[in-house]
Each structure stands twice: as C-alpha cells, then as structure tokens.
Design a protein around this motif. Structure first.
Motif, PDB file in Angstrom:
ATOM      1  N   GLY A  20      -2.351  44.527  52.660  1.00  0.00           N
ATOM      2  CA  GLY A  20      -3.035  45.166  51.541  1.00  0.00           C
ATOM      3  C   GLY A  20      -4.105  46.156  51.926  1.00  0.00           C
ATOM      4  O   GLY A  20      -4.977  46.487  51.105  1.00  0.00           O
ATOM      5  N   LEU A  21      -4.061  46.669  53.168  1.00  0.00           N
ATOM      6  CA  LEU A  21      -5.016  47.700  53.560  1.00  0.00           C
ATOM      7  C   LEU A  21      -4.463  49.054  53.119  1.00  0.00           C
ATOM      8  O   LEU A  21      -3.703  49.705  53.838  1.00  0.00           O
ATOM      9  CB  LEU A  21      -5.232  47.689  55.081  1.00  0.00           C
ATOM     10  CG  LEU A  21      -6.370  48.586  55.566  1.00  0.00           C
ATOM     11  CD1 LEU A  21      -7.717  48.056  55.089  1.00  0.00           C
ATOM     12  CD2 LEU A  21      -6.369  48.715  57.076  1.00  0.00           C
ATOM     13  N   TYR A  22      -4.853  49.478  51.919  1.00  0.00           N
ATOM     14  CA  TYR A  22      -4.285  50.673  51.297  1.00  0.00           C
ATOM     15  C   TYR A  22      -5.240  51.853  51.278  1.00  0.00           C
ATOM     16  O   TYR A  22      -4.985  52.833  50.558  1.00  0.00           O
ATOM     17  CB  TYR A  22      -3.858  50.363  49.853  1.00  0.00           C
ATOM     18  CG  TYR A  22      -2.885  49.225  49.703  1.00  0.00           C
ATOM     19  CD1 TYR A  22      -1.969  48.899  50.703  1.00  0.00           C
ATOM     20  CD2 TYR A  22      -2.868  48.465  48.533  1.00  0.00           C
ATOM     21  CE1 TYR A  22      -1.073  47.850  50.549  1.00  0.00           C
ATOM     22  CE2 TYR A  22      -1.968  47.417  48.364  1.00  0.00           C
ATOM     23  CZ  TYR A  22      -1.086  47.112  49.378  1.00  0.00           C
ATOM     24  OH  TYR A  22      -0.194  46.068  49.219  1.00  0.00           O
ATOM     25  N   ASP A  23      -6.322  51.790  52.046  1.00  0.00           N
ATOM     26  CA  ASP A  23      -7.266  52.907  52.096  1.00  0.00           C
ATOM     27  C   ASP A  23      -7.629  53.224  53.547  1.00  0.00           C
ATOM     28  O   ASP A  23      -7.819  52.314  54.355  1.00  0.00           O
ATOM     29  CB  ASP A  23      -8.556  52.587  51.328  1.00  0.00           C
ATOM     30  CG  ASP A  23      -8.338  52.494  49.826  1.00  0.00           C
ATOM     31  OD1 ASP A  23      -7.660  53.377  49.272  1.00  0.00           O
ATOM     32  OD2 ASP A  23      -8.834  51.535  49.222  1.00  0.00           O
ATOM     33  N   ASP A  24      -7.728  54.507  53.857  1.00  0.00           N
ATOM     34  CA  ASP A  24      -8.198  54.945  55.169  1.00  0.00           C
ATOM     35  C   ASP A  24      -8.740  56.359  55.018  1.00  0.00           C
ATOM     36  O   ASP A  24      -8.616  56.979  53.951  1.00  0.00           O
ATOM     37  CB  ASP A  24      -7.073  54.894  56.202  1.00  0.00           C
ATOM     38  CG  ASP A  24      -7.605  54.881  57.634  1.00  0.00           C
ATOM     39  OD1 ASP A  24      -8.830  54.790  57.817  1.00  0.00           O
ATOM     40  OD2 ASP A  24      -6.785  54.964  58.583  1.00  0.00           O
ATOM     41  N   ASP A  25      -9.351  56.885  56.080  1.00  0.00           N
ATOM     42  CA  ASP A  25      -9.997  58.191  56.014  1.00  0.00           C
ATOM     43  C   ASP A  25      -9.193  59.312  56.655  1.00  0.00           C
ATOM     44  O   ASP A  25      -9.688  60.431  56.795  1.00  0.00           O
ATOM     45  CB  ASP A  25     -11.383  58.123  56.683  1.00  0.00           C
ATOM     46  CG  ASP A  25     -12.362  57.291  55.879  1.00  0.00           C
ATOM     47  OD1 ASP A  25     -12.255  57.312  54.637  1.00  0.00           O
ATOM     48  OD2 ASP A  25     -13.217  56.624  56.483  1.00  0.00           O
ATOM     49  N   VAL A  26      -7.963  59.053  57.070  1.00  0.00           N
ATOM     50  CA  VAL A  26      -7.124  60.079  57.685  1.00  0.00           C
ATOM     51  C   VAL A  26      -6.577  61.001  56.600  1.00  0.00           C
ATOM     52  O   VAL A  26      -5.916  60.548  55.661  1.00  0.00           O
ATOM     53  CB  VAL A  26      -5.961  59.455  58.469  1.00  0.00           C
ATOM     54  CG1 VAL A  26      -5.046  60.536  59.037  1.00  0.00           C
ATOM     55  CG2 VAL A  26      -6.499  58.572  59.595  1.00  0.00           C
ATOM     56  N   THR A  27      -6.849  62.298  56.720  1.00  0.00           N
ATOM     57  CA  THR A  27      -6.358  63.268  55.742  1.00  0.00           C
ATOM     58  C   THR A  27      -5.034  63.865  56.213  1.00  0.00           C
ATOM     59  O   THR A  27      -4.701  63.837  57.406  1.00  0.00           O
ATOM     60  CB  THR A  27      -7.364  64.415  55.532  1.00  0.00           C
ATOM     61  OG1 THR A  27      -7.428  65.209  56.721  1.00  0.00           O
ATOM     62  CG2 THR A  27      -8.749  63.871  55.191  1.00  0.00           C
ATOM     63  N   PHE A  28      -4.314  64.456  55.279  1.00  0.00           N
ATOM     64  CA  PHE A  28      -3.050  65.093  55.642  1.00  0.00           C
ATOM     65  C   PHE A  28      -3.279  66.398  56.392  1.00  0.00           C
ATOM     66  O   PHE A  28      -2.416  66.830  57.159  1.00  0.00           O
ATOM     67  CB  PHE A  28      -2.181  65.289  54.398  1.00  0.00           C
ATOM     68  CG  PHE A  28      -1.483  64.024  54.008  1.00  0.00           C
ATOM     69  CD1 PHE A  28      -0.259  63.688  54.570  1.00  0.00           C
ATOM     70  CD2 PHE A  28      -2.074  63.132  53.124  1.00  0.00           C
ATOM     71  CE1 PHE A  28       0.380  62.509  54.244  1.00  0.00           C
ATOM     72  CE2 PHE A  28      -1.440  61.942  52.789  1.00  0.00           C
ATOM     73  CZ  PHE A  28      -0.209  61.629  53.356  1.00  0.00           C
ATOM     74  N   GLN A  78      -2.273  51.301  43.262  1.00  0.00           N
ATOM     75  CA  GLN A  78      -2.834  49.981  43.047  1.00  0.00           C
ATOM     76  C   GLN A  78      -4.337  50.047  42.779  1.00  0.00           C
ATOM     77  O   GLN A  78      -5.007  51.019  43.107  1.00  0.00           O
ATOM     78  CB  GLN A  78      -2.568  49.105  44.267  1.00  0.00           C
ATOM     79  CG  GLN A  78      -1.094  48.980  44.625  1.00  0.00           C
ATOM     80  CD  GLN A  78      -0.292  48.343  43.513  1.00  0.00           C
ATOM     81  OE1 GLN A  78      -0.564  47.212  43.102  1.00  0.00           O
ATOM     82  NE2 GLN A  78       0.721  49.058  43.017  1.00  0.00           N
ATOM     83  N   GLU A  79      -4.819  48.996  42.177  1.00  0.00           N
ATOM     84  CA  GLU A  79      -6.244  48.859  41.890  1.00  0.00           C
ATOM     85  C   GLU A  79      -6.813  47.669  42.653  1.00  0.00           C
ATOM     86  O   GLU A  79      -6.133  46.667  42.860  1.00  0.00           O
ATOM     87  CB  GLU A  79      -6.485  48.669  40.378  1.00  0.00           C
ATOM     88  CG  GLU A  79      -5.951  49.799  39.516  1.00  0.00           C
ATOM     89  CD  GLU A  79      -6.683  51.121  39.729  1.00  0.00           C
ATOM     90  OE1 GLU A  79      -7.837  51.085  40.213  1.00  0.00           O
ATOM     91  OE2 GLU A  79      -6.089  52.176  39.418  1.00  0.00           O
ATOM     92  N   LYS A  80      -8.062  47.785  43.085  1.00  0.00           N
ATOM     93  CA  LYS A  80      -8.714  46.685  43.795  1.00  0.00           C
ATOM     94  C   LYS A  80      -9.041  45.547  42.840  1.00  0.00           C
ATOM     95  O   LYS A  80      -9.358  45.793  41.673  1.00  0.00           O
ATOM     96  CB  LYS A  80      -9.990  47.182  44.472  1.00  0.00           C
ATOM     97  CG  LYS A  80      -9.710  48.121  45.645  1.00  0.00           C
ATOM     98  CD  LYS A  80     -11.004  48.496  46.348  1.00  0.00           C
ATOM     99  CE  LYS A  80     -10.720  49.346  47.577  1.00  0.00           C
ATOM    100  NZ  LYS A  80     -11.952  49.702  48.304  1.00  0.00           N
ATOM    101  N   PRO A  81      -8.996  44.312  43.307  1.00  0.00           N
ATOM    102  CA  PRO A  81      -8.607  43.871  44.653  1.00  0.00           C
ATOM    103  C   PRO A  81      -7.100  44.056  44.871  1.00  0.00           C
ATOM    104  O   PRO A  81      -6.304  43.619  44.036  1.00  0.00           O
ATOM    105  CB  PRO A  81      -9.002  42.399  44.685  1.00  0.00           C
ATOM    106  CG  PRO A  81      -8.953  41.971  43.246  1.00  0.00           C
ATOM    107  CD  PRO A  81      -9.370  43.163  42.446  1.00  0.00           C
ATOM    108  N   TYR A  82      -6.719  44.710  45.948  1.00  0.00           N
ATOM    109  CA  TYR A  82      -5.335  45.065  46.179  1.00  0.00           C
ATOM    110  C   TYR A  82      -4.451  43.828  46.423  1.00  0.00           C
ATOM    111  O   TYR A  82      -4.810  42.962  47.219  1.00  0.00           O
ATOM    112  CB  TYR A  82      -5.212  45.978  47.397  1.00  0.00           C
ATOM    113  CG  TYR A  82      -5.823  47.344  47.224  1.00  0.00           C
ATOM    114  CD1 TYR A  82      -5.659  48.069  46.044  1.00  0.00           C
ATOM    115  CD2 TYR A  82      -6.544  47.928  48.257  1.00  0.00           C
ATOM    116  CE1 TYR A  82      -6.200  49.337  45.898  1.00  0.00           C
ATOM    117  CE2 TYR A  82      -7.085  49.206  48.121  1.00  0.00           C
ATOM    118  CZ  TYR A  82      -6.921  49.895  46.943  1.00  0.00           C
ATOM    119  OH  TYR A  82      -7.464  51.147  46.791  1.00  0.00           O
ATOM    120  N   PRO A  83      -3.301  43.790  45.765  1.00  0.00           N
ATOM    121  CA  PRO A  83      -2.337  42.727  46.067  1.00  0.00           C
ATOM    122  C   PRO A  83      -1.642  43.030  47.393  1.00  0.00           C
ATOM    123  O   PRO A  83      -1.636  44.178  47.863  1.00  0.00           O
ATOM    124  CB  PRO A  83      -1.346  42.803  44.905  1.00  0.00           C
ATOM    125  CG  PRO A  83      -1.402  44.232  44.469  1.00  0.00           C
ATOM    126  CD  PRO A  83      -2.814  44.682  44.692  1.00  0.00           C
TER     127      PRO A  83
END
Length: 275
Positions: free
Chosen positions: A58-66, A172-177
């Motif tokens: 469920g780690l659906y966020d990071d700071d890497v941009t395209f 998805q919305e937090k808390p992420y499933p």
C-alpha cells in the motif's frame, strides 16, 4: 628477516582512513541524485523506483516525477501516486490509462510515481509472429526466444490483435488499502480488432521481492487512445522486439512509511494482483 608488524600497526589508522574515504566516494558516485541520471544513462540498465512488495503493502506515494523518470528510459510501465491508473511509456512518450474510462492521457512531467520500471530500449533481437495465439501461448512462444533465464529483458511488441483485455484501478484515498484489495474493484476493458503495442519486462525469479518474476505487460493502442495492464489477448500479426539487459538500478523511497514496512515475500498475493 626484519619484523614489519610494528610499522604496520602504526600505519593502520592512516590506511583505514583512506579506505573509508574511498568507500564514501564510491557510494556518493553510485547514489547520484535522480536528476543527474542522464549522465550515467546506459542502454543495458533497467531503472526502477521502489519495490513491488512495497506497492503490495500500500505504498502509493513517492516523490519521483515523470520528468526525472524520462531521463532513465524511453520505454516502461508503472503507476501513479494514489495508484491513479496504469502507466505505459513507448518511444519516449508516457501515458496514463485511467480506470474511469480506459482511455490514455499524456503524463505531465510534474506528476509523480510510487513504482515504475523504465529502460532505454534498443532491440537485440526481433521476430515476426503470424499466428493466432492467446496470452499464455504467446508467452510460451516468447520463452523460446530468450537466450537465458538469468538476465533481464525489455519488450516492445507491435502489431494487430483480434482481442485485448486490460485493467486499470481507481485512485485511492488514505488510509490506503493493500493492493490485493484494490484490484477487487478494478475496471476491466476489452478491445477487438485493434492495433497497438505490448510494453513490458521479464525478471528472473531471484528478483521476486523487487519486481514481478516472469512477464509483466501493459497495452497501448496504436492511436495512443486506450490501454491498461494486460490481462489477456489474442494475436493476429505482431513483431516482437527484445532488449537483453544485464544491469539494474533500484531507487528506494526515502519515506518513513517505507522504512517501517515489513517487506517479506508475498508471492500468492502478487499472483492474484497480476492475473
């Protein structure tokens, strides 16, 4: 014979200091900032941010941009922050396939990704296939084209398909499933008599906690208007291009969420998610 042990003992602190400086220099060089990736760009390296097991958790966020990701490859697959759709990149163009409509949208450079895999594609071999094969049969055919089970492969498959089945997922919305729960509500799309591309990779089994072992494909129609994560297909006439790759670079997330995760193997869940 003279005894040099005393002299060596006096030199040990100096030797260890220089060794420490050398290790730090090598580590700094190998861990260049993501924005400097172009300087070390090589056609035989796969670049990946995060791990498949982190995505499963469920780690659906990071700071890497395209914008950053583009510096590491012109072909790839992945997803977006909040798990907002499926990503497919071909010939340097990146697209998002949304779950709401199955359509493909160009990806702006400032959008971010929690998990993506890219490579500078350069075909080492190619083959024409003029048979009607389903996905399982197609993968068995590709098996016969791979020279080793111990390296990585990137694929660019172009041609006509009598049938393609894909999926995408809603943001998805937090808390992420966890991902195994998300795919239970995935959107499924079916296309008939369509021209397009299969973009993907093959990873050896020893990479099972890092990426999907075996094949992982996304689809994009030739008009760049629709696609998704590949669930099934039937070929008509296609050209299979394969890039043999011996290098792999992994960029791990720097978030506290990632560092606190338990990332033990979850093969059964991965099979359920991918298929």
């Amino acid at each position: 014979m003279k005894n040099f042990s005393f002299g060596f003992e006096k030199l040990k602190p100096v030797i260890y200091s220089w060794l420490f400086i050398f290790i730090i220099a090598v580590s700094a060089n190998s861990g260049q900032d993501l924005d400097n990736g172009k300087a070390g760009r090589r056609s035989d390296i796969i670049f990946q941010n995060s791990t498949i097991n982190a995505l499963l958790e469920g780690l659906y966020d990071d700071d890497v941009t395209f914008e950053q990701l583009r510096k590491h490859g012109n072909l790839g697959i992945g997803t977006f922050n909040r798990l907002d759709g499926e990503m497919v990149a071909i010939d340097g163009e990146f697209y998002k396939i949304k779950a709401a409509d199955g359509l493909a949208y160009p990806v702006p450079g400032n959008e971010k990704t929690p998990f993506s895999v890219v490579a500078d594609f350069s075909a080492d071999s190619s083959a024409i296939l003029e048979k009607s094969l389903n996905l399982e049969e197609l993968l068995k055919h590709i098996d016969t084209l791979l020279p080793s089970g111990n390296i990585f492969y990137a694929f660019r498959v172009e041609g006509k398909f009598s049938y393609v089945k894909t999926r995408s997922v809603l943001p998805q919305e937090k808390p992420y499933p966890r991902l195994v729960e998300v795919v239970k509500t995935q959107s499924v799309f079916e296309f008939k008599d369509v021209e397009g591309y299969l973009v993907g990779f093959w990873f050896p089994f020893y990479m099972k906690d890092i990426n999907v072992p075996g094949y992982h494909f996304h689809f994009l129609s030739k008009d760049k208007k629709k696609g998704g994560h590949l669930l099934g297909c039937r070929t008509s006439k296609i050209r299979i291009e394969i890039d043999y790759i011996s290098g792999f670079r992994l960029l791990l997330p720097e978030s506290k969420d990632f560092r606190m995760m338990h990332l033990e193997s979850k093969k059964s869940e991965l099979d359920a998610v991918e298929k």
